[in-house]
Design a protein around this motif. Structure first.
Motif, mmCIF file in Angstrom:
data_model
loop_
_atom_site.group_PDB
_atom_site.id
_atom_site.type_symbol
_atom_site.label_atom_id
_atom_site.label_comp_id
_atom_site.label_asym_id
_atom_site.label_seq_id
_atom_site.Cartn_x
_atom_site.Cartn_y
_atom_site.Cartn_z
ATOM 1 N N TYR A 172 -73.427 -12.581 -64.716
ATOM 2 C CA TYR A 172 -74.769 -12.220 -64.262
ATOM 3 C C TYR A 172 -74.777 -12.275 -62.728
ATOM 4 O O TYR A 172 -74.773 -13.364 -62.144
ATOM 5 C CB TYR A 172 -75.735 -13.247 -64.844
ATOM 6 C CG TYR A 172 -77.201 -12.923 -64.746
ATOM 7 C CD1 TYR A 172 -77.790 -11.991 -65.583
ATOM 8 C CD2 TYR A 172 -78.008 -13.594 -63.833
ATOM 9 C CE1 TYR A 172 -79.146 -11.730 -65.522
ATOM 10 C CE2 TYR A 172 -79.369 -13.329 -63.770
ATOM 11 C CZ TYR A 172 -79.930 -12.389 -64.622
ATOM 12 O OH TYR A 172 -81.279 -12.144 -64.561
ATOM 13 N N SER A 188 -82.560 -18.654 -54.034
ATOM 14 C CA SER A 188 -83.933 -18.806 -54.537
ATOM 15 C C SER A 188 -84.769 -17.569 -54.233
ATOM 16 O O SER A 188 -85.587 -17.147 -55.042
ATOM 17 C CB SER A 188 -84.595 -20.023 -53.881
ATOM 18 O OG SER A 188 -83.856 -21.174 -54.154
ATOM 19 N N TYR A 222 -78.973 -24.378 -60.269
ATOM 20 C CA TYR A 222 -79.004 -23.022 -60.859
ATOM 21 C C TYR A 222 -80.150 -22.867 -61.875
ATOM 22 O O TYR A 222 -80.798 -23.841 -62.253
ATOM 23 C CB TYR A 222 -77.651 -22.610 -61.454
ATOM 24 C CG TYR A 222 -77.156 -23.341 -62.682
ATOM 25 C CD1 TYR A 222 -77.962 -23.634 -63.759
ATOM 26 C CD2 TYR A 222 -75.812 -23.685 -62.784
ATOM 27 C CE1 TYR A 222 -77.483 -24.255 -64.892
ATOM 28 C CE2 TYR A 222 -75.315 -24.322 -63.915
ATOM 29 C CZ TYR A 222 -76.160 -24.602 -64.962
ATOM 30 O OH TYR A 222 -75.687 -25.223 -66.074
HETATM 31 C C1 LIG Z 1 -72.268 -23.867 -60.562
HETATM 32 C C2 LIG Z 1 -73.178 -22.726 -60.209
HETATM 33 C C3 LIG Z 1 -73.156 -21.576 -60.985
HETATM 34 C C4 LIG Z 1 -73.974 -20.498 -60.656
HETATM 35 N N1 LIG Z 1 -73.896 -19.340 -61.404
HETATM 36 C C5 LIG Z 1 -74.612 -18.250 -61.038
HETATM 37 C C6 LIG Z 1 -74.474 -16.999 -61.744
HETATM 38 O O1 LIG Z 1 -73.737 -16.897 -62.728
HETATM 39 N N2 LIG Z 1 -75.182 -15.925 -61.305
HETATM 40 C C7 LIG Z 1 -76.006 -15.988 -60.222
HETATM 41 O O2 LIG Z 1 -76.610 -14.966 -59.879
HETATM 42 N N3 LIG Z 1 -76.153 -17.150 -59.520
HETATM 43 C C8 LIG Z 1 -75.471 -18.272 -59.902
HETATM 44 N N4 LIG Z 1 -75.588 -19.449 -59.191
HETATM 45 C C9 LIG Z 1 -76.414 -19.472 -58.000
HETATM 46 C C10 LIG Z 1 -77.737 -20.190 -58.203
HETATM 47 O O3 LIG Z 1 -78.596 -19.423 -58.973
HETATM 48 C C11 LIG Z 1 -78.284 -20.476 -56.791
HETATM 49 O O4 LIG Z 1 -77.453 -21.457 -56.226
HETATM 50 C C12 LIG Z 1 -79.725 -20.956 -56.831
HETATM 51 O O5 LIG Z 1 -80.584 -19.903 -57.160
HETATM 52 C C13 LIG Z 1 -80.176 -21.543 -55.475
HETATM 53 O O6 LIG Z 1 -79.902 -20.668 -54.450
HETATM 54 P P1 LIG Z 1 -79.112 -21.171 -53.140
HETATM 55 O O7 LIG Z 1 -77.890 -21.880 -53.600
HETATM 56 O O8 LIG Z 1 -78.907 -20.006 -52.254
HETATM 57 O O9 LIG Z 1 -80.037 -22.238 -52.474
HETATM 58 P P2 LIG Z 1 -81.321 -21.936 -51.565
HETATM 59 O O10 LIG Z 1 -82.168 -20.919 -52.205
HETATM 60 O O11 LIG Z 1 -80.852 -21.673 -50.187
HETATM 61 O O12 LIG Z 1 -82.044 -23.326 -51.630
HETATM 62 C C14 LIG Z 1 -81.605 -24.459 -50.875
HETATM 63 C C15 LIG Z 1 -82.656 -25.543 -51.023
HETATM 64 O O13 LIG Z 1 -83.893 -25.089 -50.479
HETATM 65 C C16 LIG Z 1 -84.931 -25.162 -51.449
HETATM 66 N N5 LIG Z 1 -85.827 -24.029 -51.297
HETATM 67 C C17 LIG Z 1 -85.504 -22.728 -51.185
HETATM 68 N N6 LIG Z 1 -86.619 -21.980 -51.086
HETATM 69 C C18 LIG Z 1 -87.654 -22.819 -51.154
HETATM 70 C C19 LIG Z 1 -89.065 -22.649 -51.107
HETATM 71 N N7 LIG Z 1 -89.622 -21.449 -50.992
HETATM 72 N N8 LIG Z 1 -89.839 -23.754 -51.183
HETATM 73 C C20 LIG Z 1 -89.302 -24.987 -51.333
HETATM 74 N N9 LIG Z 1 -87.971 -25.210 -51.371
HETATM 75 C C21 LIG Z 1 -87.162 -24.139 -51.295
HETATM 76 C C22 LIG Z 1 -84.219 -25.103 -52.784
HETATM 77 O O14 LIG Z 1 -84.988 -25.690 -53.810
HETATM 78 C C23 LIG Z 1 -82.956 -25.890 -52.487
HETATM 79 O O15 LIG Z 1 -83.199 -27.245 -52.597
HETATM 80 C C24 LIG Z 1 -74.822 -20.572 -59.530
HETATM 81 C C25 LIG Z 1 -74.863 -21.750 -58.769
HETATM 82 C C26 LIG Z 1 -74.072 -22.816 -59.090
HETATM 83 C C27 LIG Z 1 -74.131 -24.048 -58.256
#
Ligand SMILES: Cc1cc2nc3c(=O)[nH]c(=O)nc-3n(C[C@H](O)[C@H](O)[C@H](O)COP(=O)(O)OP(=O)(O)OC[C@H]3O[C@@H](n4cnc5c(N)ncnc54)[C@H](O)[C@@H]3O)c2cc1C
Length: 397
Positions: free
Chosen positions: A140, A149, A380
């Motif tokens: 995905y 996010s 995630y």
């Molecule tokens: C092991 C693993 C497997 C994964 N597998 C998939 C996959 O198969 N497919 C896929 O598409 N993605 C995958 N992901 C990605 C996952 O969906 C993202 O890591 C997640 O959506 C968070 O995005 P980010 O890591 O960019 O963090 P960010 O969005 O940068 O967030 C960093 C921090 O800021 C906070 N934050 C961000 N925006 C806000 C807001 N508006 N208000 C308050 N707090 C906020 C968040 O809560 C978090 O604590 C995976 C991640 C991991 C760790």
């Protein structure tokens, strides 16, 4: 194998009075079968897969035979697709054994969901039918290195060229990335930066062997390590219009509906981990009680807290899954369940490590792995903070 706490508590604990919170006999039978599967096939090899990060293909072959993998579709033997509650039960039991295995299995259900929600019969035949026949994996592809996010910030683009689209960009943190036979991909199709998210993105199913697709190196995750997480690059990848899921511009809505429909499975996996923390701790404390006879009161409080949270978390997961099965909107309850299960799994794993003392900090000790695995649940499937925003928005709407 650890005694499962719900079983060890005896019959009175599961008797229902007045209002039934019980699952059906068929669901119970399924739970017992998956519990046995987890005991036989997953728990004995989980430490090894955590250490080596090897993708658990053998487990998936066996799970597929029993219709525990790719359960959103009819099995090769003609068994009907499983309902969401059944999927949540499977997810909890597999998560009890290993959430790395559980994540890879869940990603298949996640990837298939857009095709079930918005795909046409040709797409379902092309991409889903083979998954009924064989333990084929899918991935995905939504997240990018600068868009997690904030899904609307993704930069991967799909530009129309005749009856094809040409996709360029890179997806990050993609589970099953190097093992998938096809990818669900979200790309921007309206390049106007002021276009609303609900119209700017389009969803595609893309065979992994398409020219221009390059999986990156395997990420070394802190937890859930055997799920093959990679970056996937798309360099002039030509995709026929026939593989576009839904209409052009509908992709963002399809992704949001997919998250709503599948979030109960993430919560139930976290509930499985939480329940494992409880059982590991009970087992450890029983041994300690036998050797020196003392379990202090603070530890007893922590144990009771874990037990309450297992019960609450499971009920919240069941409710959100049952609401989907009943056809009602589950976004609110799915977010409640995901947030609660993720947070309580982390609290339980941290408490278990403390109770185990030095043993809990040692590689090879089950609770050390549980703590690393638990952390991922806060990230995630929508981070805890994003879930809290969803809950608040729905409350204040
Ligand atoms: C092991 C693993 C497997 C994964 N597998 C998939 C996959 O198969 N497919 C896929 O598409 N993605 C995958 N992901 C990605 C996952 O969906 C993202 O890591 C997640 O959506 C968070 O995005 P980010 O890591 O960019 O963090 P960010 O969005 O940068 O967030 C960093 C921090 O800021 C906070 N934050 C961000 N925006 C806000 C807001 N508006 N208000 C308050 N707090 C906020 C968040 O809560 C978090 O604590 C995976 C991640 C991991 C760790």
């Amino acid at each position: 194998m650890l005694p499962r706490s719900s079983v060890a508590l005896g019959k009175a604990a599961t008797e229902t009075v007045g209002c039934s919170f019980d699952i059906s006999p068929a669901h119970k039978q399924l739970r017992d079968r998956v519990r046995q599967f987890t005991k036989d096939e997953i728990i004995p090899v989980t430490e090894e897969h955590d250490r080596t990060m090897e993708f658990p293909a053998t487990i998936f072959r066996r799970a597929h035979r029993e219709h525990l993998l790719n359960t959103s579709i009819t099995s090769r033997h003609g068994d009907a697709p499983r309902d969401k509650l059944a999927q949540a039960i499977i997810s909890e039991e597999i998560g009890y054994g290993c959430t790395g295995v559980g994540l890879a299995m869940f990603i298949n259900e996640l990837s298939m969901t857009p095709l079930l929600l918005a795909g046409d019969s040709y797409q379902q035949e092309t991409f889903l039918r083979p998954m009924a026949e064989e333990p084929i994996m899918a991935a995905y592809c939504v997240t990018e290195s600068s868009a997690g996010s904030d899904v609307a910030a993704i930069r991967t683009r799909a530009v129309r060229s005749g009856d094809e689209y040409v996709i360029n960009g890179a997806k990050a943190w993609i589970s099953n990335g190097g093992k998938a036979a096809w990818y669900f991909v979200l790309a921007r199709t309206d390049m106007d930066p002021s276009a609303p998210a609900g119209r700017a993105f389009t969803a595609f199913a893309v065979p992994a062997k398409t020219q221009g697709i390059e999986p990156g190196k395997k990420e070394h995750n802190m937890g859930q390590r055997c799920s093959d997480t990679r970056m996937i690059s798309f360099d002039d990848v030509r995709v026929p219009e026939a593989f576009r899921i839904g209409e052009e511009g509908e992709g963002f809505k399809i992704v949001m509906r997919t998250f709503d429909a599948t979030r109960p499975l993430v919560s139930s996996m976290a509930t499985g981990l939480l329940s494992r923390c409880l059982d590991e701790t009970i087992n450890f404390l029983r041994d300690r009680k036998q050797s020196d006879g003392v379990v202090d009161q603070i530890t007893q409080f922590k144990l009771a807290e874990m037990a309450m949270n297992v019960e609450m978390s499971r009920l919240m997961c069941y409710k959100s899954a049952a609401m989907i099965d009943a056809g009602s909107s589950s976004a609110y309850h799915s977010s409640l369940a995901k947030t609660f299960a993720a947070e309580k799994a982390n609290e339980a794993a941290a408490a278990a490590v403390e109770i185990f003392g030095h043993a809990g900090c040692t590689q090879g000790c089950p609770v050390e792995k549980l703590l690393r695995d638990a952390k991922i649940f806060q990230i995630y499937g929508g981070t805890t903070q994003i879930q809290q925003l969803i809950i608040s928005r729905l409350l204040l709407r």
